[in-house]
Design an enzyme around this catalytic site. Structure first.
Site, mmCIF file in Angstrom:
data_model
loop_
_atom_site.group_PDB
_atom_site.id
_atom_site.type_symbol
_atom_site.label_atom_id
_atom_site.label_comp_id
_atom_site.label_asym_id
_atom_site.label_seq_id
_atom_site.Cartn_x
_atom_site.Cartn_y
_atom_site.Cartn_z
ATOM 1 N N ASP A 98 2.260 -7.033 2.303
ATOM 2 C CA ASP A 98 1.057 -6.268 2.667
ATOM 3 C C ASP A 98 1.485 -5.013 3.454
ATOM 4 O OD1 ASP A 98 -1.500 -5.364 2.973
ATOM 5 O OD2 ASP A 98 -2.169 -6.960 4.308
ATOM 6 N N HIS A 101 0.872 -1.186 0.000
ATOM 7 C CA HIS A 101 0.000 0.000 0.000
ATOM 8 C C HIS A 101 0.907 1.234 0.000
ATOM 9 C CE1 HIS A 101 -3.683 -2.333 0.780
ATOM 10 N NE2 HIS A 101 -2.864 -3.131 1.448
ATOM 11 N N LEU A 102 0.887 1.968 -1.123
ATOM 12 C CA LEU A 102 1.762 3.148 -1.210
ATOM 13 C C LEU A 102 1.049 4.417 -0.765
ATOM 14 C CD1 LEU A 102 3.779 2.528 -4.513
ATOM 15 C CD2 LEU A 102 4.564 2.257 -2.155
HETATM 16 O O1 DOR Z 1 -4.034 -4.734 7.838
HETATM 17 C C1 DOR Z 1 -4.389 -4.339 6.732
HETATM 18 N N1 DOR Z 1 -4.163 -3.072 6.325
HETATM 19 N N2 DOR Z 1 -5.046 -5.187 5.931
HETATM 20 C C2 DOR Z 1 -5.604 -4.792 4.777
HETATM 21 O O2 DOR Z 1 -6.166 -5.607 4.107
HETATM 22 C C3 DOR Z 1 -5.534 -3.376 4.354
HETATM 23 C C4 DOR Z 1 -4.383 -2.701 4.963
HETATM 24 C C5 DOR Z 1 -4.423 -1.203 4.833
HETATM 25 O O3 DOR Z 1 -4.706 -0.702 3.727
HETATM 26 O O4 DOR Z 1 -4.119 -0.511 5.814
#
Ligand code: DOR
Length: 429
Positions: free
Chosen positions: A305, A62-63
């Site tokens: 992730d 996630h950027l």
């Molecule tokens: O822990 C998580 N954070 N799981 C996810 O599926 C999304 C992610 C986030 O975008 O913060």
């Protein structure tokens, strides 16, 4: 520009070889891999005692840009990736605006070209606004450069919508990546459902919330023929379902994160919000099953992730904190410490899960160190020890539950398209 990486132990994940060789990069590409290559006028990087691998790919990051730049930006996130030994990242669509239009996907690629230091491959959303109601324009997302489709961060609850997404994705030649969670079972949960949640007085999310959706995705992959990739597998039941689906020849692949193959739900005992993640940390039996799944090939990929959050967002009571772990800068150390040195995975298998396997799933011509390949290389010192200190992270997120842990195995040099972005742990970008 010529770079000679001399005397390193080259890991070829495809041919499963580990051999002392030189690697020559010329003008951004691999020009040669072999014994005693001539240095001529090349810049020489001595790699004796180090591992030289194809550039590592993290297919789940996630950027946060556009929209949540206080958590991370493409500039900071790709620097964190480079520091972590990754030469390419695949970024999820839960930005603001959501990457549900071609314009947003193109914007991310443009920002990555302008400010990023590793390759960035965007994922397009399955549904408009990640709302699970209306399909996004998948064909136009694909034209804009999306390498996969996912509402990650949220599940696609409507099975009919997911079926149609898979039918389109199949025609477009891109996989669907599924965040498997049935909110009917997980809603309100803050951690894994079970003994620890009971003792801590926190509402739980049962393993079945994940497994119900893994089973559904397998059925839909069978129905549509579309490749489906199961994100962040965390339960023994999910591993078993994926193993059975693969045995039946279905187009199902899967990934596990370093936190899910390392930590159990007991890590939550101090109410440290850095352990709050979705899917949650599970039991020792689940961790063992995830490791078994990695070892027998059920789980194809290791991905972080990486989910950075601002300090003030995580520095609140457990219930109020957002889910997520900033994992880019500790992933390789955890892979070596927890999987390679402990004998769960041999070197080619571990490297394959961060190179050729994600490349194959996403249809990227990357992940191999052969003449003509992109000049993406990671150099790792497998015996170097480091104690995790989040204050030294180059990414913006400090939310990492491994702080204080000693890891053995450190990425020391990262080269992207023939450009050195990190040298002996110093960022050069
Ligand atoms: O822990 C998580 N954070 N799981 C996810 O599926 C999304 C992610 C986030 O975008 O913060």
């Amino acid at each position: 520009m010529r770079i000679l990486i001399r005397g390193g132990t080259v890991v070829d994940p495809e041919n499963r070889t580990v051999e002392q060789k030189d690697v020559l990069l010329v003008d951004g590409r691999v020009a040669g891999v072999g014994a005693d290559l001539p240095a001529d006028d090349a810049l020489v990087i001595e790699a004796t005692g180090r591992l030289v691998t194809p550039g590592l790919i993290d297919m789940h990051v996630h950027l946060r840009e556009p929209g949540y730049e206080h958590k991370e930006t493409i500039a900071s996130g790709t620097r964190a990736a480079a520091r972590g030994g990754f030469t390419a990242v695949v970024c999820m669509a839960n930005t603001d605006p959501v990457a549900d239009t071609r314009a947003v996907v193109e914007y991310i690629r443009e920002r990555a070209r302008a400010t990023g230091v590793v390759h960035v491959f965007p994922v397009g959303a399955v549904s408009k606004g990640l709302e699970g109601k209306e399909l996004a324009e998948l064909a136009s997302l694909r034209e804009g450069g999306a390498v996969a489709f996912s509402d990650d961060g949220r599940p696609v609850v409507d099975s009919g919508l997911m079926r149609r997404a898979m039918e389109y994705a199949r025609m477009l030649g891109a996989p669907v990546i599924s965040h498997c969670e049935d909110p009917g079972l997980s809603a309100g949960g803050l951690m894994n459902e079970g003994r620890t949640a009971y003792l801590l007085g926190l509402p739980g999310m049962p393993a079945a919330a994940e497994e119900v959706m893994v089973a559904r995705e397998i059925l839909l992959a069978e129905l549509t023929g579309c490749p489906v990739h199961i994100a962040h597998v965390s339960t023994a039941g999910a591993v078993r379902l994926i193993r059975d689906a693969k045995a039946r020849g279905l187009p199902v692949t899967a990934e596990a994160t370093p936190h899910h193959f390392t930590l159990t739900e007991e890590a939550v005992e101090g109410y440290n919000t850095s352990t709050k993640v979705n899917p949650p940390l599970r039991t020792a039996a689940d961790v063992a099953a995830v490791r078994e799944g990695l070892a027998d090939g059920t789980i194809d990929v290791i991905a972080t992730d990486h989910a950075p959050h601002a300090e003030e967002e995580k520095d609140v009571e457990f219930a109020a904190a957002p889910f997520g772990i900033a994992g880019l800068e500790t992933a390789v150390g955890l892979v070596f410490t927890e999987l390679v040195h402990s004998g769960v995975l041999d070197l080619p298998a571990a490297v394959a899960k961060m190179t050729v396997n994600p490349a194959r799933i996403l249809g990227l011509a990357k992940g191999r160190l052969v003449p003509g390949a992109d000049g993406d290389v990671t150099i790792i010192d497998p015996r170097l020890e480091l104690t995790v200190d989040a204050s030294g992270f180059v990414g913006k997120g400090r939310n990492n539950p491994f702080v204080g842990r000693k890891l053995t195995g450190v990425p020391v040099t990262t080269i992207v398209a023939g450009r050195i972005v990190m040298l002996e742990r110093d960022l050069k970008c």
